[in-house]
Design a protein around this motif. Sequence first.
Motif, mmCIF file in Angstrom:
data_model
loop_
_atom_site.group_PDB
_atom_site.id
_atom_site.type_symbol
_atom_site.label_atom_id
_atom_site.label_comp_id
_atom_site.label_asym_id
_atom_site.label_seq_id
_atom_site.Cartn_x
_atom_site.Cartn_y
_atom_site.Cartn_z
ATOM 1 N N THR A 44 0.809 -1.213 0.000
ATOM 2 C CA THR A 44 0.000 0.000 0.000
ATOM 3 C C THR A 44 0.842 1.262 0.000
ATOM 4 O O THR A 44 1.817 1.368 0.751
ATOM 5 C CB THR A 44 -0.914 0.026 1.244
ATOM 6 N N PRO A 47 -1.824 8.370 1.085
ATOM 7 C CA PRO A 47 -2.008 9.654 0.401
ATOM 8 C C PRO A 47 -0.796 10.576 0.419
ATOM 9 O O PRO A 47 -0.459 11.158 -0.621
ATOM 10 C CB PRO A 47 -3.198 10.270 1.148
ATOM 11 N N ILE A 50 1.851 9.496 -2.053
ATOM 12 C CA ILE A 50 1.475 9.790 -3.435
ATOM 13 C C ILE A 50 1.582 11.285 -3.697
ATOM 14 O O ILE A 50 1.965 11.706 -4.802
ATOM 15 C CB ILE A 50 0.059 9.264 -3.729
ATOM 16 N N ALA A 59 3.476 10.961 -9.993
ATOM 17 C CA ALA A 59 2.432 10.205 -9.293
ATOM 18 C C ALA A 59 1.603 9.363 -10.251
ATOM 19 O O ALA A 59 1.197 8.238 -9.910
ATOM 20 C CB ALA A 59 1.534 11.155 -8.511
ATOM 21 N N ASP A 60 1.338 9.876 -11.448
ATOM 22 C CA ASP A 60 0.472 9.153 -12.379
ATOM 23 C C ASP A 60 1.033 7.783 -12.728
ATOM 24 O O ASP A 60 0.275 6.830 -12.941
ATOM 25 C CB ASP A 60 0.262 9.967 -13.656
ATOM 26 N N VAL A 63 -0.041 5.598 -9.776
ATOM 27 C CA VAL A 63 -1.488 5.419 -9.714
ATOM 28 C C VAL A 63 -1.962 4.515 -10.851
ATOM 29 O O VAL A 63 -2.809 3.638 -10.656
ATOM 30 C CB VAL A 63 -2.206 6.782 -9.746
ATOM 31 N N ASP A 64 -1.407 4.702 -12.042
ATOM 32 C CA ASP A 64 -1.805 3.874 -13.184
ATOM 33 C C ASP A 64 -1.416 2.407 -12.988
ATOM 34 O O ASP A 64 -2.067 1.509 -13.545
ATOM 35 C CB ASP A 64 -1.156 4.402 -14.467
ATOM 36 N N PRO A 68 -6.562 2.253 -6.831
ATOM 37 C CA PRO A 68 -6.969 3.168 -5.762
ATOM 38 C C PRO A 68 -8.107 2.562 -4.934
ATOM 39 O O PRO A 68 -9.096 2.059 -5.481
ATOM 40 C CB PRO A 68 -7.443 4.417 -6.516
ATOM 41 N N TYR A 90 -5.239 12.960 -3.880
ATOM 42 C CA TYR A 90 -5.184 11.494 -3.880
ATOM 43 C C TYR A 90 -5.935 10.964 -2.661
ATOM 44 O O TYR A 90 -5.325 10.435 -1.717
ATOM 45 C CB TYR A 90 -3.724 11.031 -3.887
ATOM 46 N N THR A 93 -6.053 5.095 -0.550
ATOM 47 C CA THR A 93 -4.828 4.318 -0.446
ATOM 48 C C THR A 93 -4.652 3.597 -1.788
ATOM 49 O O THR A 93 -5.635 3.243 -2.440
ATOM 50 C CB THR A 93 -4.891 3.291 0.698
ATOM 51 N N LEU A 94 -3.420 3.414 -2.174
ATOM 52 C CA LEU A 94 -3.137 2.812 -3.483
ATOM 53 C C LEU A 94 -2.603 1.400 -3.271
ATOM 54 O O LEU A 94 -1.532 1.208 -2.680
ATOM 55 C CB LEU A 94 -2.114 3.647 -4.251
ATOM 56 N N THR A 101 6.392 -1.227 -6.867
ATOM 57 C CA THR A 101 6.832 0.074 -6.359
ATOM 58 C C THR A 101 8.335 0.228 -6.526
ATOM 59 O O THR A 101 8.831 1.268 -6.982
ATOM 60 C CB THR A 101 6.458 0.234 -4.871
#
Length: 489
Positions: A44, A47, A50, A59-60, A63-64, A68, A90, A93-94, A101
Amino acid sequence: MEDVVIVGAGPTGLWLAAELRLQGVSATVLEAKREPEPHSKALTLHPRTIEILGMRGIADEFVDAGIPLPTGHFGALDARLDFRGLDTPYPFTLFLPQVRTEELLAAHASDRGVPIHRGHQVTGLDQGPDSVRIAVEGPAGTYELAARYVVGCDGTRSTARTSAGIGFPGTGSTIWGWLADVVLADPPAGAVSAFGPDGGVMAVPMPGGRTRFVGIAPEDHRAEHPGELTTAEVRDKLRRALGTDFGLHSPSWSSRFGNATRQADAYRRGRVLLAGDAAHMHFPTGGVGLNVGFQDATNLGWKLAATLRGTAEPGLLDSYHAERHPVGADLLESTRAQTALMTTGSVEGLALRGFLSGMIREVPEFSRALAERLGALDVRYAPAEPAHPLAGRRAPNLAFADGGELFPLLRGGNHVLLDLTAGGAGTALPPGTRRHRAELSGAAEPWASADAVLVRPDGHVAWAIGGAGRSGGDGRSGGATTEQPDRAG
């Protein structure tokens, strides 16, 4: 001689290296493992992490690559924390496995020219007045490096920490959790989370059709390590806690983890500094460890670079410990509290879980405070003296009347002076500061009445003037910790 050698190529070390290169400082990463870790301990991104990626314009990409999730949990309580109302671009949590990562962070660091040497084990450090000698065991044999500073990002068993003689006080393990990544013949229809007298279990869908089970069982409340986790044991734990094992098979990874809780008594000793798990160790509740380490690196990077360039006050590098050690202490308190909630099977403990879940559902302020705490959106670095209410606070992605936003102004790793009255701040500024004259759009107090705000490269407020915090004299009201507005890096 290197400017900085970073020990450890996990998320903390990789991000720190990229931050230093952004500031024009050379950094080399040494990693003991020959290959990146194939298993994901963390899953995870929170926010604030991110947001930091957003401040650097990447960040994109993360996120991509992830999923999310608008909610999160505190202590695996039944009531979920809702992130959707938080003041951040954001509000989630991602879900992003650590393996991915690290791939993205390694690519980012490499794009900035950071050398990452895998299979190079640091075996010791020897500090001198102007440099650190680093003993390394590499694929071709032993060798030495010299660096002006060394940062240990090498985990809870940090060689950098022990070589520097930095203490790691705390408590040993008395409880052992477990995890297993498996395939299910009869997967559940939705999320699984159950806590009762027979233990607690959560299930998380993983890439590749796998499911991760994470749990705690009553028989694992003991000081000694329970030994290797077997598939038969996982099946037994699931059947007792959930009534079924879902036909699990084909385990790809299993592990145990204890609740040993420790924190380095100093984040800096001379020319050796610590970040991430080398500085703090805890039960992995809430998925916060990777995120706090990432935020350590963001705080340290610009300060270490300014020190190396000679543009910082002598005390600026020491402010790394002054600011981040309390955050680490808060992390330990939070994870201990969550561990207590997750490991109780008593009638009273289950009642406490129910009571707190009710508070989360019925008291929005309580739920929001926990969500901000978990997401690190509430972190404020205490000013060294009475200061403007904004001093030390995280700056959100402020919107300007001309349609612009704050985060893009921070992409170069520079300070940003927000001149909100178009009249000039009237004070000396850090070298390379970007001045932006603008009017805020839709800002609440105390932002709305501020005349000028200096935002640091890590996105926290160095000082501000105007409004409720207006001061006399030269108008300097609010340097966080020991930073001074005319000499900060």
